[in-house]
Design a protein around this motif. Sequence first.
Motif, PDB file in Angstrom:
ATOM      1  N   GLU A 112       0.821  -1.212   0.000  1.00  0.00           N
ATOM      2  CA  GLU A 112       0.000   0.000   0.000  1.00  0.00           C
ATOM      3  C   GLU A 112       0.860   1.269   0.000  1.00  0.00           C
ATOM      4  OE1 GLU A 112      -3.620   1.993  -0.235  1.00  0.00           O
ATOM      5  OE2 GLU A 112      -3.231  -0.138  -0.409  1.00  0.00           O
ATOM      6  N   HIS A 113       1.850   1.344   0.889  1.00  0.00           N
ATOM      7  CA  HIS A 113       2.720   2.521   0.969  1.00  0.00           C
ATOM      8  C   HIS A 113       4.189   2.136   1.079  1.00  0.00           C
ATOM      9  CE1 HIS A 113      -1.176   4.175   2.498  1.00  0.00           C
ATOM     10  NE2 HIS A 113      -0.906   5.009   1.521  1.00  0.00           N
ATOM     11  N   GLY A 114       4.503   0.852   0.916  1.00  0.00           N
ATOM     12  CA  GLY A 114       5.895   0.417   0.920  1.00  0.00           C
ATOM     13  C   GLY A 114       6.490   0.138   2.286  1.00  0.00           C
ATOM     14  N   ALA A 115       5.661  -0.076   3.297  1.00  0.00           N
ATOM     15  CA  ALA A 115       6.186  -0.402   4.626  1.00  0.00           C
ATOM     16  C   ALA A 115       6.927  -1.729   4.575  1.00  0.00           C
ATOM     17  CB  ALA A 115       5.053  -0.465   5.645  1.00  0.00           C
ATOM     18  N   ARG A 116       8.107  -1.763   5.232  1.00  0.00           N
ATOM     19  CA  ARG A 116       8.934  -2.975   5.259  1.00  0.00           C
ATOM     20  C   ARG A 116       9.271  -3.344   6.700  1.00  0.00           C
ATOM     21  NH1 ARG A 116      13.860  -1.267   3.040  1.00  0.00           N
ATOM     22  NH2 ARG A 116      14.553  -3.410   3.288  1.00  0.00           N
ATOM     23  N   TYR A 117       9.324  -4.670   6.954  1.00  0.00           N
ATOM     24  CA  TYR A 117       9.579  -5.187   8.295  1.00  0.00           C
ATOM     25  C   TYR A 117      10.494  -6.398   8.196  1.00  0.00           C
ATOM     26  CZ  TYR A 117       5.135  -2.705   8.752  1.00  0.00           C
ATOM     27  OH  TYR A 117       4.139  -1.772   8.675  1.00  0.00           O
ATOM     28  N   ASP A 118      11.385  -6.561   9.180  1.00  0.00           N
ATOM     29  CA  ASP A 118      12.210  -7.765   9.179  1.00  0.00           C
ATOM     30  C   ASP A 118      11.389  -8.933   9.733  1.00  0.00           C
ATOM     31  OD1 ASP A 118      12.318  -7.631  11.997  1.00  0.00           O
ATOM     32  OD2 ASP A 118      14.390  -6.924  12.031  1.00  0.00           O
ATOM     33  N   LEU A 119      11.992 -10.100   9.804  1.00  0.00           N
ATOM     34  CA  LEU A 119      11.259 -11.299  10.220  1.00  0.00           C
ATOM     35  C   LEU A 119      10.876 -11.282  11.695  1.00  0.00           C
ATOM     36  CD1 LEU A 119      13.148 -14.017   8.153  1.00  0.00           C
ATOM     37  CD2 LEU A 119      10.985 -12.870   7.617  1.00  0.00           C
ATOM     38  N   SER A 120      11.482 -10.390  12.473  1.00  0.00           N
ATOM     39  CA  SER A 120      11.113 -10.261  13.885  1.00  0.00           C
ATOM     40  C   SER A 120      10.047  -9.184  14.084  1.00  0.00           C
ATOM     41  CB  SER A 120      12.347  -9.945  14.735  1.00  0.00           C
ATOM     42  OG  SER A 120      12.823  -8.636  14.450  1.00  0.00           O
ATOM     43  N   GLY A 121       9.567  -8.557  12.985  1.00  0.00           N
ATOM     44  CA  GLY A 121       8.520  -7.551  13.046  1.00  0.00           C
ATOM     45  C   GLY A 121       9.022  -6.125  13.160  1.00  0.00           C
ATOM     46  N   LYS A 122      10.346  -5.945  13.240  1.00  0.00           N
ATOM     47  CA  LYS A 122      10.914  -4.601  13.372  1.00  0.00           C
ATOM     48  C   LYS A 122      10.797  -3.855  12.044  1.00  0.00           C
ATOM     49  CE  LYS A 122      15.172  -2.138  14.268  1.00  0.00           C
ATOM     50  NZ  LYS A 122      16.611  -2.257  14.222  1.00  0.00           N
ATOM     51  N   GLY A 123      10.389  -2.569  12.121  1.00  0.00           N
ATOM     52  CA  GLY A 123      10.262  -1.749  10.928  1.00  0.00           C
ATOM     53  C   GLY A 123      11.611  -1.458  10.302  1.00  0.00           C
ATOM     54  N   LEU A 124      11.657  -1.488   8.973  1.00  0.00           N
ATOM     55  CA  LEU A 124      12.899  -1.252   8.234  1.00  0.00           C
ATOM     56  C   LEU A 124      12.912   0.090   7.504  1.00  0.00           C
ATOM     57  CD1 LEU A 124      13.379  -4.831   6.735  1.00  0.00           C
ATOM     58  CD2 LEU A 124      14.560  -3.816   8.707  1.00  0.00           C
ATOM     59  N   ASN A 125      11.793   0.804   7.515  1.00  0.00           N
ATOM     60  CA  ASN A 125      11.756   2.133   6.896  1.00  0.00           C
ATOM     61  C   ASN A 125      10.743   2.985   7.655  1.00  0.00           C
ATOM     62  OD1 ASN A 125       9.301   1.121   5.975  1.00  0.00           O
ATOM     63  ND2 ASN A 125       9.803   1.232   3.820  1.00  0.00           N
ATOM     64  N   SER A 126      10.586   4.239   7.255  1.00  0.00           N
ATOM     65  CA  SER A 126       9.712   5.145   8.011  1.00  0.00           C
ATOM     66  C   SER A 126       8.261   4.674   8.012  1.00  0.00           C
ATOM     67  CB  SER A 126       9.815   6.569   7.480  1.00  0.00           C
ATOM     68  OG  SER A 126       9.416   6.632   6.126  1.00  0.00           O
ATOM     69  N   GLU A 127       7.786   4.076   6.941  1.00  0.00           N
ATOM     70  CA  GLU A 127       6.404   3.582   6.904  1.00  0.00           C
ATOM     71  C   GLU A 127       6.213   2.399   7.849  1.00  0.00           C
ATOM     72  OE1 GLU A 127       8.172   4.281   4.193  1.00  0.00           O
ATOM     73  OE2 GLU A 127       7.049   5.965   3.365  1.00  0.00           O
ATOM     74  N   GLY A 128       7.261   1.640   8.072  1.00  0.00           N
ATOM     75  CA  GLY A 128       7.167   0.469   8.939  1.00  0.00           C
ATOM     76  C   GLY A 128       7.678   0.701  10.353  1.00  0.00           C
ATOM     77  N   LYS A 129       7.942   1.946  10.706  1.00  0.00           N
ATOM     78  CA  LYS A 129       8.598   2.255  11.981  1.00  0.00           C
ATOM     79  C   LYS A 129       7.864   1.724  13.213  1.00  0.00           C
ATOM     80  CE  LYS A 129       6.481   6.768  12.401  1.00  0.00           C
ATOM     81  NZ  LYS A 129       6.656   8.174  12.231  1.00  0.00           N
ATOM     82  N   ASN A 130       6.557   1.496  13.118  1.00  0.00           N
ATOM     83  CA  ASN A 130       5.789   1.004  14.267  1.00  0.00           C
ATOM     84  C   ASN A 130       5.847  -0.510  14.432  1.00  0.00           C
ATOM     85  OD1 ASN A 130       4.830   3.586  15.136  1.00  0.00           O
ATOM     86  ND2 ASN A 130       3.518   3.576  13.343  1.00  0.00           N
ATOM     87  N   GLY A 131       6.466  -1.198  13.479  1.00  0.00           N
ATOM     88  CA  GLY A 131       6.625  -2.646  13.593  1.00  0.00           C
ATOM     89  C   GLY A 131       5.349  -3.428  13.356  1.00  0.00           C
ATOM     90  N   LEU A 132       5.509  -4.737  13.381  1.00  0.00           N
ATOM     91  CA  LEU A 132       4.383  -5.659  13.199  1.00  0.00           C
ATOM     92  C   LEU A 132       4.243  -6.537  14.431  1.00  0.00           C
ATOM     93  CD1 LEU A 132       4.777  -7.195   9.609  1.00  0.00           C
ATOM     94  CD2 LEU A 132       3.053  -5.577  10.380  1.00  0.00           C
ATOM     95  N   THR A 133       3.026  -6.955  14.712  1.00  0.00           N
ATOM     96  CA  THR A 133       2.803  -7.935  15.766  1.00  0.00           C
ATOM     97  C   THR A 133       3.241  -9.298  15.249  1.00  0.00           C
ATOM     98  OG1 THR A 133       0.924  -6.679  16.605  1.00  0.00           O
ATOM     99  CG2 THR A 133       1.049  -9.002  17.239  1.00  0.00           C
TER     100      THR A 133
END
Length: 147
Positions: A112-133
């Motif tokens: 949708e906006h290019g959010a990226r997360y590593d396999l542990s859920g940590k955000g890899l860019n500004s769109e993903g900064k809040n992480g994933l559950t």
Amino acid sequence: MKPNTLEETQSRNQFLKDLGLRGSALLAVYCLGNSMTSCKSEGVTPAPLTNSITVDLTSTANAALKTVGGYIVTSNVVVANTTQGYVAVTVVCSHEGQKKVQLRNNEFYCPEHGARYDLSGKGLNSEGKNGLTVYKVSQSGNILTIS
């Protein structure tokens, strides 16, 4: 259309200036007053799982999980076969709540906006900064349990 007089030119110029100020003010009021806008990303926290999810690796519906890089989406959870084993995260992107998270190049990604997360859920860019559950995955034979 060319203005006929100097007075008309000044009037149109003033109109455009006023329009710019009013447009900016309107946008500011809209963004600050409406928490559902995309002017500001506050992040989204998905609800925790209320029940465990089980995935049968022998089911044809889950065939994508047989290879590294494959994933499925079930009950708003992305279950993926990664280079680090099976990983489960929410399908809800923390950027704006879109249910579009997927596995791509051994990381989680929201198109949708290019959010990226590593396999542990940590955000890899500004769109993903809040992480994933990220959910716990356990395996017993051909059954994965996500909790």
